[in-house]
Motif scaffolding. Structure first.
Motif, short mmCIF file in Angstrom:
data_model
loop_
_atom_site.label_atom_id
_atom_site.label_comp_id
_atom_site.label_asym_id
_atom_site.label_seq_id
_atom_site.Cartn_x
_atom_site.Cartn_y
_atom_site.Cartn_z
N ARG A 143 -11.37 11.77 -4.55
CA ARG A 143 -10.43 13.12 -4.51
C ARG A 143 -10.75 14.32 -5.54
O ARG A 143 -11.58 13.79 -6.29
N ARG A 177 -3.69 0.52 8.71
CA ARG A 177 -5.07 -0.01 8.24
C ARG A 177 -4.86 -0.50 6.71
O ARG A 177 -3.98 -0.41 5.98
N SER A 194 -7.39 -0.41 4.27
CA SER A 194 -8.07 0.37 3.18
C SER A 194 -8.43 -0.32 1.91
O SER A 194 -8.29 -0.06 0.87
N ASN A 237 -10.45 6.61 -3.93
CA ASN A 237 -9.70 7.50 -4.34
C ASN A 237 -10.34 8.51 -5.59
O ASN A 237 -10.00 9.45 -5.77
N ARG A 251 2.96 -1.44 4.28
CA ARG A 251 2.11 -0.11 4.26
C ARG A 251 3.00 1.03 4.46
O ARG A 251 3.70 0.87 5.70
N ILE A 311 0.87 -1.07 -0.09
CA ILE A 311 -0.06 -0.20 0.02
C ILE A 311 0.72 1.22 -0.02
O ILE A 311 1.53 1.62 0.93
N MET A 312 0.90 1.84 -1.18
CA MET A 312 2.03 2.93 -1.24
C MET A 312 1.20 4.27 -0.92
O MET A 312 0.84 4.96 -1.60
N ASP A 313 1.60 4.68 0.51
CA ASP A 313 0.90 5.68 1.08
C ASP A 313 1.82 6.87 1.39
O ASP A 313 2.95 6.72 1.57
N TYR A 325 -0.75 -1.12 -4.84
CA TYR A 325 -2.35 -0.60 -4.64
C TYR A 325 -1.80 1.17 -5.17
O TYR A 325 -1.12 1.81 -4.39
N ALA A 326 -2.38 1.45 -6.48
CA ALA A 326 -1.89 2.45 -6.93
C ALA A 326 -3.10 3.56 -6.80
O ALA A 326 -2.80 4.61 -6.79
N PHE A 327 -4.64 2.96 -6.88
CA PHE A 327 -5.55 3.83 -6.83
C PHE A 327 -6.70 3.17 -6.42
O PHE A 327 -7.02 2.08 -7.21
N SER A 328 -7.29 3.44 -5.41
CA SER A 328 -8.66 2.89 -4.82
C SER A 328 -9.97 3.16 -5.42
O SER A 328 -9.89 4.23 -6.02
#
Ligand code: IPE
Ligand code: IPE
Ligand code: MG
Length: 251
Positions: free
Chosen positions: A73, A196, A198, A70, A190, A20-22, A64-67
């Motif tokens: 946004r 979390r 997500s 997302n 993460r 998860i790239m946060d 995980y690039a775009f949920s």
């Protein structure tokens, strides 16, 4: 020091790593730059993660690039992210082909802008026979939507007589997810401090080892990735058994 010497402490290696790239936005804001500046720097971390995974022999990497969430946004940020994604795919196609990387997409491809989807489809088609590393990009991905889709597909097959409800088991359900045919992630990373999931791979992460780091994604580079793998190598995975049983099995 060469990467091959460094990986001596990384045994066992996970077969599948999910990330998860946060933290791109906060990283940029701390530098008084727009959020998109963070996403751009994040794209370089993606390149480095893929290269590191390939070099040390990880076979599956899921990013995980775009949920699905997302999409809420600001539209300017969503547009910027889609543009970066298209650039990334365009610029990486040759490297992927040269390095035996197969690209897959987990998520609602039909919600992506036409130009991004077309580019994605062409990279997927151009890399489909590669087998060194499978790179799963999660785009418009949500785990609940993925599971609902699986349930719909399975119930359609039951209604049409292709399946019986008794046929439904772990394996059959897994086969109806985007990740069909791939092992479950062994390690989830993460970045950026949040602890979390997500809506990420809720089914597939059932027995994954979890690794949380304060480091924001734009600063998560090769050394940070290797540190996560080193920690993973030191964990004991028991899968419900006792520690003693696990040790005997491994000796
Ligand atoms: C991760 O960074 C990238 C995406 C979700 C697209 P964020 O954009 O979530 O960054 P923060 O969490 O706001 O710092
Ligand atoms: C999760 O990050 C999705 C991606 C990394 C693409 P978010 O930043 O969107 O997650 P939440 O909403 O803060 O949990
Ligand atoms: Mg975030």
């Amino acid at each position: 020091m060469g990467i091959m010497r460094e990986i001596q402490h990384l045994d066992p290696l996970p077969r599948h790593v999910a990330i998860i790239m946060d933290g791109n936005g906060r990283w940029a804001q701390q530098r008084r730059r727009p959020r998109l500046f963070g996403h751009k720097a994040g794209a370089d971390s993606v390149r480095e993660a893929v290269e590191t995974a390939r070099k040390i022999g990880i076979r599956h990497l899921t990013l995980y690039a775009f949920s699905t969430e997302n999409w809420q946004r600001p539209s300017l940020e969503v547009k910027g992210l889609m543009g970066l994604l298209k650039n990334y795919l365009q610029s990486e196609l040759d490297t992927m082909k040269e390095n035996g990387i197969r690209l897959e997409c987990f998520g609602q491809k039909d919600r992506l802008p036409d130009d991004v989807r077309n580019m994605l489809d062409s990279v997927i088609a151009a890399t489909k026979d590669s087998s060194q590393l499978c790179l799963n990009l999660c785009l418009s991905y949500g785990s609940r939507a993925e599971m609902i889709r699986a349930v719909q597909e399975i119930s359609r097959k039951c209604a049409e007589g292709e399946l019986k409800s008794e046929d439904i088991d772990d394996q059959l359900f897994s086969d109806h997810l985007y990740s069909t045919g791939q092992p479950d992630p062994d390690l989830l990373i993460r970045t950026s401090g949040e602890q979390r999931l997500s809506n990420f791979l809720l089914w597939q992460l059932s027995y994954a080892e979890l690794y949380f780091t304060e480091i924001p994604w734009p600063e998560f580079r090769r050394d940070q990735f290797l540190a996560a793998l080193e920690e993973y190598a030191g964990r004991q995975r028991r899968f419900g058994k006792t520690g003693a049983q696990t040790e005997t099995a491994n000796s």
